[in-house]
Every structure is written in C-alpha cells, then in structure tokens.
Design a protein around this motif. Structure first.
Motif, PDB file in Angstrom:
ATOM      1  N   ARG A  72       0.924  -1.275  -0.110  1.00  0.00           N
ATOM      2  CA  ARG A  72      -0.066   0.087   0.146  1.00  0.00           C
ATOM      3  C   ARG A  72       0.621   1.010  -0.008  1.00  0.00           C
ATOM      4  NH1 ARG A  72      -4.991  -3.253   0.265  1.00  0.00           N
ATOM      5  NH2 ARG A  72      -4.975  -4.615   2.179  1.00  0.00           N
ATOM      6  N   THR A 125      -8.523  -8.665  -6.490  1.00  0.00           N
ATOM      7  CA  THR A 125      -9.024  -8.831  -5.288  1.00  0.00           C
ATOM      8  C   THR A 125      -9.760  -9.780  -4.908  1.00  0.00           C
ATOM      9  OG1 THR A 125     -10.169  -7.439  -3.530  1.00  0.00           O
ATOM     10  CG2 THR A 125     -10.673  -6.877  -5.954  1.00  0.00           C
ATOM     11  N   ILE A 126      -9.642 -10.366  -3.641  1.00  0.00           N
ATOM     12  CA  ILE A 126     -10.532 -11.475  -3.208  1.00  0.00           C
ATOM     13  C   ILE A 126     -11.929 -10.891  -2.820  1.00  0.00           C
ATOM     14  CG2 ILE A 126      -8.854 -13.057  -2.409  1.00  0.00           C
ATOM     15  CD1 ILE A 126      -9.810 -12.066   0.387  1.00  0.00           C
ATOM     16  N   MET A 169     -13.564 -12.123   5.130  1.00  0.00           N
ATOM     17  CA  MET A 169     -13.065 -10.957   4.427  1.00  0.00           C
ATOM     18  C   MET A 169     -14.126 -10.232   3.609  1.00  0.00           C
ATOM     19  SD  MET A 169      -9.237 -11.148   4.098  1.00  0.00           S
ATOM     20  CE  MET A 169      -7.988 -10.737   5.699  1.00  0.00           C
ATOM     21  N   GLU A 222     -17.137  -9.047   7.107  1.00  0.00           N
ATOM     22  CA  GLU A 222     -16.449  -8.194   8.121  1.00  0.00           C
ATOM     23  C   GLU A 222     -17.084  -6.914   8.253  1.00  0.00           C
ATOM     24  OE1 GLU A 222     -12.032  -7.910   7.212  1.00  0.00           O
ATOM     25  OE2 GLU A 222     -12.693  -7.033   5.003  1.00  0.00           O
ATOM     26  N   ARG A 252      -6.673 -15.184   1.679  1.00  0.00           N
ATOM     27  CA  ARG A 252      -6.182 -14.299   0.561  1.00  0.00           C
ATOM     28  C   ARG A 252      -4.996 -15.346  -0.153  1.00  0.00           C
ATOM     29  NH1 ARG A 252      -5.325  -8.598   2.610  1.00  0.00           N
ATOM     30  NH2 ARG A 252      -3.267  -8.990   2.295  1.00  0.00           N
TER      31      ARG A 252
HETATM   32  O1  F6P Z   1      -9.013  -6.222  -0.206  1.00  0.00           O
HETATM   33  C1  F6P Z   1      -8.659  -7.473   0.420  1.00  0.00           C
HETATM   34  C2  F6P Z   1      -8.741  -7.506   1.796  1.00  0.00           C
HETATM   35  O2  F6P Z   1      -8.084  -8.788   2.284  1.00  0.00           O
HETATM   36  C3  F6P Z   1      -9.865  -7.285   2.514  1.00  0.00           C
HETATM   37  O3  F6P Z   1     -10.887  -8.069   2.314  1.00  0.00           O
HETATM   38  C4  F6P Z   1      -9.669  -7.035   4.053  1.00  0.00           C
HETATM   39  O4  F6P Z   1     -10.454  -5.996   4.597  1.00  0.00           O
HETATM   40  C5  F6P Z   1      -8.144  -6.298   3.787  1.00  0.00           C
HETATM   41  O5  F6P Z   1      -7.625  -6.725   2.433  1.00  0.00           O
HETATM   42  C6  F6P Z   1      -7.007  -6.458   4.851  1.00  0.00           C
HETATM   43  O6  F6P Z   1      -5.969  -5.779   4.529  1.00  0.00           O
HETATM   44  P1  F6P Z   1      -4.783  -5.965   5.103  1.00  0.00           P
HETATM   45  O7  F6P Z   1      -3.758  -6.788   4.107  1.00  0.00           O
HETATM   46  O8  F6P Z   1      -4.117  -4.432   5.168  1.00  0.00           O
HETATM   47  O9  F6P Z   1      -4.783  -6.400   6.486  1.00  0.00           O
END
Ligand code: F6P
Ligand code: ADP
Length: 319
Positions: A72, A125-126, A169, A222, A252
């Motif tokens: 990110r 993206t999942i 998620m 979530e 993921r």
């Molecule tokens: O966007 C994918 C995702 O796995 C979401 O389902 C989840 O809320 C978020 O990313 C978690 O992000 P991180 O990797 O920052 O914990």
C-alpha cells in the motif's frame, strides 16, 4: 507500444501470478519488452523496475501471492508521488502500464491516465467489490478456501450441537459471505448491504427447537460487524453454545483455482492487446462470461449492486 510494465498493488489475490505470466509471455511473444515493477505503486516511486523474460515467470501459474510483491502506498495519493512515478516510467522508456489490483489501485492507475500516462487495470482482489466486472481475480479461490473451512467447522458444530459464526473478509462488500453462505448452506448470512437485526438472525437460525435444527452456521461479512460482538449478543438469545471463528489471511493465499488461472490469463492477454494497439485508460473485466474492457473513469465511478435475489434464495434454501 513496444515497451510496457506490469505491477501488482493493494491486497494480494490468488491468480495475480497467472496474470503476470500472461502479460510477460504474451507481451514478449508479440514483440514487446516487458518490465515488472516490484511492490506496486510504491515501486514506481522507488524506481524498482525489473526487466522480465520468458523464464522470469516459469513455475508461477499455480502459486498464490504475487512474485512482484505488493504494497500500500499512501504517497501515491499525492500528485507529487504520481509525478515521480511518471518520471521513472519515462526514464525507462515505458509507454504503457498494467496495474493488477483493487479499487484503490485503480484510483492510482486512473491518476496516471489523467496525467497522460496510458494505464490499464486488471481487477485483482478477493473482495469482488468492483461494479463493472462480474468477477475479480482471486474471488473464486477465496470462496473455495472459505467453503473448505465451513465444511470442517460444520462437522464439529453438528457433532456438538453448537452454532458457529464465521467471519470472512470483503471490506464493505458482502459477496464472499453471500456466495459462500449460499454454497456452504449457512443458515444465516450477514452482509453490510442488507442489514438484519438480531431477531431475524435468531429466527433464520431456527435453533430454538422450532424446525428441528440443532446446530447452525452464520456467515458474517467483516463489513457488517465483528464475530465476537455478534457472538455475545446471540449467546443471550439461543440455548445452544455459540462459537466464533475469524478466518483471516488464509482467505488471501493458496494455489489459484482453475477459474482464477483462466481469468488471470485472459485478463493479462486482453490488457496487453489493448496496449499493443496504443489503447490506454481502460479496465479489463468479465461480463456475461465475456472478457471486455471499459473506460477507467466510467468504470471506477460505477456503484456495485448487491444481488438481493441470490441473498433471499440462500435464506430460503438453507431453512
Ligand atoms: O482487499 C482485500 C482484503 O483482504 C480485505 O478483504 C481486507 O479487509 C483487507 O484486504 C485486509 O487488508 P490488510 O492486508 O491491510 O490487512
Ligand atoms: P486495493 O487496490 O486492493 O483496493 P488499497 O485500497 O489499499 O488496495 O489501494 C492500494 C493503493 O492504491 C494505495 O496504497 C494507494 O497507493 C493507491 N490509491 C488508493 N487510492 C488512491 C487515490 N485516490 N489516488 C491515487 N492512488 C490511490
């Protein structure tokens, strides 16, 4: 275009490697030079460009995660960050960029396009939270991972006559909970798009002796709340013991399903074809089982519609 680059950004998703492989092999195979950028949009700013060849993507189609790494990058939300990225892209003579990621990453690709740098988005993206495409890369694999977990949790809930809340998620999107709830036979599905109160949850669960069920599964997205909070509330309302499981990051990872390898490959090839014709500023997706592309600004502005019919169907067939 003769020289292009590809990167993965935001949360990783199974099938990203299949897309990278397709971009590299199809690009080189049709006479282009292809660069990988490591750590997503951050790598554009940090100048993390790697020349790719046919062997750079060997043995990856079956692997989860992303060989290019992902990150990110708050700096990319600033015009200064975006300009630094373009300086580096131009320094390497790159003419077009493929961004594999979710809605946040697409905002990054859109910003590059608006600064005049041709960019193409591939939905990775999942969460399945992009309105313009029926499916995103990684959603199918994540669904299968969740279903496997539901099956296992169901075995023990059924033996012990308990209720289990399974939190999945999806950010603000309920699709993972909806599809997995339907296909895993969950008695209740709780999603952010369609609010239900505790009275309905108790009613749909049907574990108070009224319909013969002595155990149950609640699929909680979530975005609709925390499993621990729902567990506390529900424990006061049912005679059965209530347990909760947060599935977390296993959703993921893992080897991509056939569907996600197929989508990754087709999305990747489609994106390269667009750039090879000099077309940028598009996002690639699948609609009614056809791979297609649309304008990046238009596509990013679309609002996803929740499939309420599917939700209601799931509620009825799991009684
Ligand atoms: O966007 C994918 C995702 O796995 C979401 O389902 C989840 O809320 C978020 O990313 C978690 O992000 P991180 O990797 O920052 O914990
Ligand atoms: P995803 O792409 O999976 O939705 P994020 O929402 O975390 O993941 O976004 C990934 C990255 O996209 C961010 O870290 C940031 O670098 C970039 N991004 C997000 N929003 C914007 C924006 N409005 N403008 C430019 N870049 C953005």
């Amino acid at each position: 275009m003769k020289r292009i680059a590809v990167l993965t950004s935001g949360g990783d998703a199974p099938g990203m490697n299949a897309a990278i492989r397709a971009v590299v092999r199809y690009g080189i195979g049709t006479g282009m030079e292809v660069f990988g950028v490591e750590r997503g949009l951050q790598g554009l700013i940090d100048d993390a460009f790697v020349p790719m060849n046919m062997r750079s993507v060997s043995d990856i189609i079956q692997r989860g995660g992303t060989i290019l790494k992902t990150a990110r990058c708050p700096e990319f939300k600033t015009v200064e960050g975006q300009k630094k990225a373009i300086v580096n892209l131009e320094k390497h003579g790159i003419e077009g960029l493929i961004v594999i990621g979710g809605d946040g990453s697409f905002m990054g690709a859109k910003a590059l396009s608006e600064h005049g740098f041709p960019s193409i988005g591939i939905p990775g993206t999942i969460d399945n939270d992009l309105a313009y495409t029926d499916y995103t890369l990684g959603f199918d694999t994540a669904c299968n991972t969740i279903l496997d977990a539901i099956n296992k949790i169901r075995d023990t809930m059924s033996s012990h006559e308990r209720v289990s809340i399974i939190e999945v998620m999806g950010r603000n999107c309920g699709d993972l909970a909806l599809y997995c709830g339907l296909c895993g036979g969950a008695e209740v599905i709780v999603v952010p798009e369609h609010k239900i109160g505790i009275d309905d949850i108790v009613k749909f669960l049907g574990c108070n002796g009224d319909n013969g069920k002595t155990s149950g599964i609640i699929l909680l997205a979530e975005g609709a709340g925390r499993a621990s909070d729902l567990k506390d509330e529900l424990s006061k309302r049912t005679p059965l013991a209530v347990k909760s499981t947060v599935l977390g990051y296993q959703q993921r990872g893992g080897s991509p399903s056939c569907r996600d390898r197929y989508l990754g490959t087709c999305f990747g090839v489609h994106a390269v074809k667009l750039l090879s014709k000099g077309v940028g500023n598009r996002i690639v997706g699948i609609k009614d089982n056809k791979i297609y592309d649309m304008d990046i600004v238009e596509g990013c502005a679309m609002k996803k519609k929740f499939d309420i019919d599917l939700y209601e169907m799931a509620q009825i067939v799991s009684r």
